[in-house]
Design a protein around this motif. Structure first.
Motif, PDB file in Angstrom:
ATOM      1  N   HIS A  70       1.726   9.079  -6.145  1.00  0.00           N
ATOM      2  CA  HIS A  70       2.226  10.442  -5.916  1.00  0.00           C
ATOM      3  C   HIS A  70       3.229  10.839  -6.995  1.00  0.00           C
ATOM      4  O   HIS A  70       3.179  11.956  -7.529  1.00  0.00           O
ATOM      5  CB  HIS A  70       2.862  10.517  -4.529  1.00  0.00           C
ATOM      6  N   LEU A  71       4.148   9.914  -7.309  1.00  0.00           N
ATOM      7  CA  LEU A  71       5.160  10.211  -8.321  1.00  0.00           C
ATOM      8  C   LEU A  71       4.549  10.352  -9.712  1.00  0.00           C
ATOM      9  O   LEU A  71       4.913  11.251 -10.480  1.00  0.00           O
ATOM     10  CB  LEU A  71       6.235   9.119  -8.326  1.00  0.00           C
ATOM     11  N   GLN A  72       3.614   9.460 -10.041  1.00  0.00           N
ATOM     12  CA  GLN A  72       3.022   9.457 -11.373  1.00  0.00           C
ATOM     13  C   GLN A  72       2.040  10.608 -11.587  1.00  0.00           C
ATOM     14  O   GLN A  72       1.905  11.107 -12.706  1.00  0.00           O
ATOM     15  CB  GLN A  72       2.300   8.124 -11.627  1.00  0.00           C
ATOM     16  N   VAL A  73       1.355  11.006 -10.531  1.00  0.00           N
ATOM     17  CA  VAL A  73       0.323  12.035 -10.670  1.00  0.00           C
ATOM     18  C   VAL A  73       0.856  13.421 -10.326  1.00  0.00           C
ATOM     19  O   VAL A  73       0.729  14.363 -11.099  1.00  0.00           O
ATOM     20  CB  VAL A  73      -0.907  11.708  -9.794  1.00  0.00           C
ATOM     21  N   ASN A  74       1.465  13.544  -9.160  1.00  0.00           N
ATOM     22  CA  ASN A  74       1.869  14.864  -8.674  1.00  0.00           C
ATOM     23  C   ASN A  74       3.245  15.314  -9.170  1.00  0.00           C
ATOM     24  O   ASN A  74       3.497  16.505  -9.284  1.00  0.00           O
ATOM     25  CB  ASN A  74       1.850  14.895  -7.142  1.00  0.00           C
ATOM     26  N   GLN A  75       4.136  14.377  -9.417  1.00  0.00           N
ATOM     27  CA  GLN A  75       5.500  14.746  -9.786  1.00  0.00           C
ATOM     28  C   GLN A  75       5.902  14.226 -11.161  1.00  0.00           C
ATOM     29  O   GLN A  75       7.084  14.209 -11.492  1.00  0.00           O
ATOM     30  CB  GLN A  75       6.493  14.215  -8.745  1.00  0.00           C
TER      31      GLN A  75
ATOM     32  N   GLY B 157       0.815  -1.215   0.000  1.00  0.00           N
ATOM     33  CA  GLY B 157       0.000   0.000   0.000  1.00  0.00           C
ATOM     34  C   GLY B 157       0.840   1.252   0.000  1.00  0.00           C
ATOM     35  O   GLY B 157       0.553   2.224  -0.715  1.00  0.00           O
ATOM     36  N   ALA B 158       1.920   1.250   0.808  1.00  0.00           N
ATOM     37  CA  ALA B 158       2.811   2.418   0.872  1.00  0.00           C
ATOM     38  C   ALA B 158       3.497   2.648  -0.468  1.00  0.00           C
ATOM     39  O   ALA B 158       3.620   3.793  -0.943  1.00  0.00           O
ATOM     40  CB  ALA B 158       3.844   2.216   1.983  1.00  0.00           C
ATOM     41  N   ILE B 159       3.957   1.540  -1.080  1.00  0.00           N
ATOM     42  CA  ILE B 159       4.595   1.663  -2.402  1.00  0.00           C
ATOM     43  C   ILE B 159       3.588   2.186  -3.415  1.00  0.00           C
ATOM     44  O   ILE B 159       3.899   3.045  -4.258  1.00  0.00           O
ATOM     45  CB  ILE B 159       5.168   0.309  -2.852  1.00  0.00           C
ATOM     46  N   GLY B 160       2.348   1.685  -3.346  1.00  0.00           N
ATOM     47  CA  GLY B 160       1.313   2.138  -4.268  1.00  0.00           C
ATOM     48  C   GLY B 160       1.021   3.616  -4.122  1.00  0.00           C
ATOM     49  O   GLY B 160       0.897   4.341  -5.117  1.00  0.00           O
ATOM     50  N   VAL B 161       0.917   4.064  -2.853  1.00  0.00           N
ATOM     51  CA  VAL B 161       0.670   5.492  -2.613  1.00  0.00           C
ATOM     52  C   VAL B 161       1.821   6.332  -3.150  1.00  0.00           C
ATOM     53  O   VAL B 161       1.607   7.384  -3.768  1.00  0.00           O
ATOM     54  CB  VAL B 161       0.475   5.742  -1.102  1.00  0.00           C
ATOM     55  N   ARG B 162       3.063   5.847  -2.927  1.00  0.00           N
ATOM     56  CA  ARG B 162       4.229   6.576  -3.415  1.00  0.00           C
ATOM     57  C   ARG B 162       4.249   6.634  -4.943  1.00  0.00           C
ATOM     58  O   ARG B 162       4.539   7.681  -5.541  1.00  0.00           O
ATOM     59  CB  ARG B 162       5.504   5.907  -2.892  1.00  0.00           C
ATOM     60  N   LEU B 163       3.930   5.533  -5.585  1.00  0.00           N
ATOM     61  CA  LEU B 163       3.906   5.500  -7.046  1.00  0.00           C
ATOM     62  C   LEU B 163       2.842   6.435  -7.608  1.00  0.00           C
ATOM     63  O   LEU B 163       3.071   7.127  -8.600  1.00  0.00           O
ATOM     64  CB  LEU B 163       3.655   4.062  -7.532  1.00  0.00           C
TER      65      LEU B 163
END
Length: 342
Positions: A42-47, A34-40
């Motif tokens: 964030h990276l794919q959408v926000n950054q 879940g943490a990896i998914g949230v990070r991904l």
């Protein structure tokens, strides 16, 4: 019977413990995923844009250049001003380990004092600059000599010169094949290829070379594996009504006349009486646009069209000619003009 019941109880406790541990591991695994998914996300959408630009910066170089500036011709097609390709040497101080050694090497190759180059390189390196000019607009023969003088055989580098932190950039240089001929008419362009006087300035919009943006994608060894270009409308040539041969004769006659009269300056204009085209427009003293900086700025001015004069009595000829053209007077008729007649 009691022993059997205790055995079953111990087995149940053992299974419960194993199951609890298993579920704990599963829960931790789910949290990790879940943490990896949230990070991904964030990276794919926000950054995503920031990461994309960072990746492009690491592998893509943008090179800006200009197409050759338009040519200025006389009425017979002789080139009075043209551009030729040259190269300029620049340095990336961040790629240079010892600026002192590099400064001495470059100065020796260019046959100049190393102090200025050393100071410029040191100042650029300390301020974090990635670009500094070392020599501008060098012809191809000199470029090859410099490549040999700056070569470091043990250095693995994809471009020349084979010296760390040194690179060539293609530019253009304005050339005036006939030197001072019609220099006030043609004008000249500066180091940045922009027109500074004469036709070079007045026709800047047409003559200016198109900016070419080139993107080069490189692998980790610096080798180019993809390249793309973007250009705008190409420059235009300019054709003058000036005649090279007539201009030369007029300038020779004007120079002789000014010297004979011990005058400071002189102007002469030759027109085609049928069309009104300017066949020659001469000024003296003149200048060589190939080395305009060696002459006083006063020489750049085309006084034949840029200076104002009161026509005085010479304009009487224009009035007389207009009256003849309209047949208001006869060719042999005389008119009083104060102290004279016409």
């Amino acid at each position: 019977m009691r022993e059997y019941t205790r055995e079953i109880s111990r087995k149940n406790d053992s299974m419960q413990t194993a199951f609890t541990r298993f579920m704990l591991i599963v829960a931790l695994f789910i949290l990790w995923i879940g943490a990896i998914g949230v990070r991904l996300v964030h990276l794919q959408v926000n950054q995503s844009e920031w990461l994309r630009e960072k990746a492009l910066d690491q592998r893509r170089d943008q090179i800006k250049s200009k197409t050759l500036r338009g040519t200025i011709f006389d009425r017979s097609g002789r080139a009075l001003a043209m551009s030729v390709k040259v190269k300029s040497l620049f340095a990336d101080p961040a790629e240079i380990e010892d600026v002192g050694v590099t400064a001495k090497k470059v100065a020796s190759a260019l046959k100049v004092s190393p102090n200025d180059i050393l100071n410029n390189l040191r100042e650029a390196k300390e301020s974090g600059k990635r670009f500094i000019w070392l020599a501008r607009k060098i012809d191809e023969d000199t470029v090859q000599k410099l490549n040999e003088a700056l070569k470091e055989p043990e250095l693995k580098k994809f471009d020349e010169p084979k010296s760390a932190g040194l690179h060539w950039r293609e530019e253009q240089q304005r050339s005036y094949p006939y030197g001072a001929l019609a220099s006030q008419v043609v004008g000249f362009s500066g180091l940045d290829d922009a027109g500074q006087a004469g036709i070079e300035l007045s026709q800047e919009e047409n003559l200016r070379g198109a900016t070419v943006k080139t993107w080069q994608d490189r692998d980790r060894l610096g080798r180019v594996y993809d390249e793309s270009e973007v250009t705008r409308e190409p420059p235009k040539d300019v054709v003058l009504t000036i005649s090279h041969s007539i201009q030369y004769r007029v300038e020779e006659a004007l120079r002789s006349g000014v010297k004979a009269a011990h005058a400071k300056s002189g102007m002469a204009v030759v027109l085609d009486p049928k069309t009104g085209e300017v066949l020659a427009m001469a000024n003296y003293p003149t200048f060589d646009p190939n080395n305009a900086g060696a002459f006083p700025a006063e020489n750049y001015k085309n006084k034949a069209v840029q200076s104002s004069y009161a026509p005085g009595s010479i304009f009487k000829v224009v009035t007389y000619g207009a009256a003849l053209n309209e047949k208001l007077i006869k060719p042999d008729e005389q008119f009083g003009c104060g102290n004279g007649v016409i």
